[in-house]
Write a protein that holds these residues in place. Structure first.
Motif: not given
Length: 423
Positions: A92-102, A127-141
């Protein structure tokens, strides 16, 4: 030195709080947690986990908040949130992905921050889940505007020897320069030094196999416990003899719960299955350990004459001398006893009655009242062991004592002529 650097730690539980307090000694550190009650109690100088005492909190320069917007732009964001499994034992990666979006919303263009994950995951998540989500939300590379690191947590709740400021810390980074920065940061925290993993995936993998290895070894001991029970042979006697060999691994039988050993192997097994592999040994160990509560209840039930009665279970936490009851297998033991017709009271002086009710729908008994047919020492909290005479005194004339970890005799806490069952 990184005294001028700013760090935000996301998640202030068993892992995040000790790390944040340690970081605050050498850098500007912020602690962020979504639990307003948690932040309020820390501001009052109380840590419900018992990892940091009031005096250390009082002198710490750690800044606490529930509001991500209150944190200024940081050089490091360290994510230390839980990674549990769901009802089907899937990650269950929901908590870590929520923190990633924060974190993504906190990243500042031009700052080139490093986002370090400590949460236990299977190789590839950072690298394969958190990194892309950070990019998607932040608009950064990723790899240009911000970078990734991973340093697996090694907190052992209640352990005052292997604390975050004394252990060897495994570190990894997206680039050699990032690795140097992460190693420098953690090198200031611990006297145990840092180990530079070959890659982020290697660091992620190291964490899951640390706990999977322990789980499998305990499963072996649990299996031989069941075998020897059929022979009317004490596993403790066998282990005492075998333990005299210099290279014998000294594991003990028991119910394996908690948020690490009882969970992390499922992360590795999940990834193996995705790759088309059958993680037989890992899952066999999990199956054995998850079944121990039922085995104990059935063995004790038969030993006591297969008659339903009143049972007092002492201890609900997942391990001794900590208040943490996440994934406690004692709850499974209680359910198993009740399934056999026993009326069960549960007493634990360390855990929160409110949490016990919320997590397991169990109402703790503050002051047990006998007579009981069985008194089961499930978790040998020091307080329970040292005061065991009062609980033994609640037994009826034909009552029996169950000592799951075989500690009472060694501590001189067994009443004379007691009827005793242990593994």
């Amino acid at each position: 030195m990184l005294a001028h650097k700013r760090v935000v730690v996301i998640g202030l539980g068993y892992v995040g709080l000790p790390l944040a307090v340690a970081l605050a000694k050498s850098t500007e550190a912020w602690g962020l947690d979504v639990d307003t009650g948690r932040i309020a109690e820390l501001q009052r100088g109380h840590d419900r986990t018992g990892e940091i005492d009031a005096d250390r909190l009082a002198v710490s320069s750690l800044r606490l908040t529930t509001d991500p917007a209150a944190c200024p732009g940081a050089d490091f964001y360290i994510v230390t949130v839980p990674t549990p499994v769901d009802a089907d034992n899937r990650p269950d990666l929901s908590i870590v992905m929520a923190a990633t979006r924060t974190v993504a919303k906190m990243l500042v263009a031009g700052r080139r921050s490093i986002v370090v994950y400590e949460s236990t995951v299977y190789p590839g998540v950072t690298e394969e889940m958190c990194g892309p989500e950070l990019e998607r939300i932040s608009g950064l590379v990723c790899g240009t505007d911000f970078f990734l690191g991973y340093s697996p947590e090694r907190i052992n709740p209640g352990d005052r020897e292997h604390t975050v400021d004394r252990i060897t810390k495994v570190v990894s980074g997206q680039t050699p320069e990032v690795l140097d920065a992460v190693a420098d940061l953690y090198g200031q925290v611990t006297t145990g030094g840092v180990f530079r993993a070959a890659s982020i995936k290697a660091a992620e993998a190291a964490k899951v196999i640390e706990n999977a290895q322990r789980d499998i070894n305990i499963a072996f001991v649990n299996e031989i416990t069941q075998i020897f029970a059929r022979m009317d042979l004490s596993v403790w006697d066998v282990l005492a003899a075998a333990g005299t060999k210099w290279n014998f691994l000294k594991f003990e039988p028991g119910m394996v719960g908690g948020h690490c050993i009882g969970v992390d192997p499922y992360y590795l097994a999940h990834r193996a299955t995705e790759l088309g592999l059958d993680p037989r040994i890992i899952l066999a160990g999990r199956d054995m350990n998850d079944g121990m509560a039922d085995w104990v209840a059935n063995e004790v039930h038969a030993w006591h004459g297969a008659a339903a009665g009143r049972v007092l279970v002492l201890g609900l936490a997942f391990k001794q001398d900590v208040p943490d009851l996440r994934n406690s297998k004692v709850a499974d033991l209680v359910a198993a006893f009740r399934g056999l017709g026993h009326a069960v009271d549960v007493h634990d002086p360390l855990v929160s009655a409110e949490e016990a009710r919320h997590e397991y729908d169990l109402d703790l008994v503050e002051t047990p009242a006998g007579p009981y047919d069985l008194v089961v020492l499930a978790v040998p909290h020091r307080e329970l062991v040292e005061g065991f005479a009062q609980f033994a005194g609640l037994l009826g004339n034909t009552g029996g004592i169950v000592d799951l970890k075989n500690v009472l005799a060694a501590k001189g806490q067994l009443p004379r002529d007691a009827k005793i069952w242990t593994m």
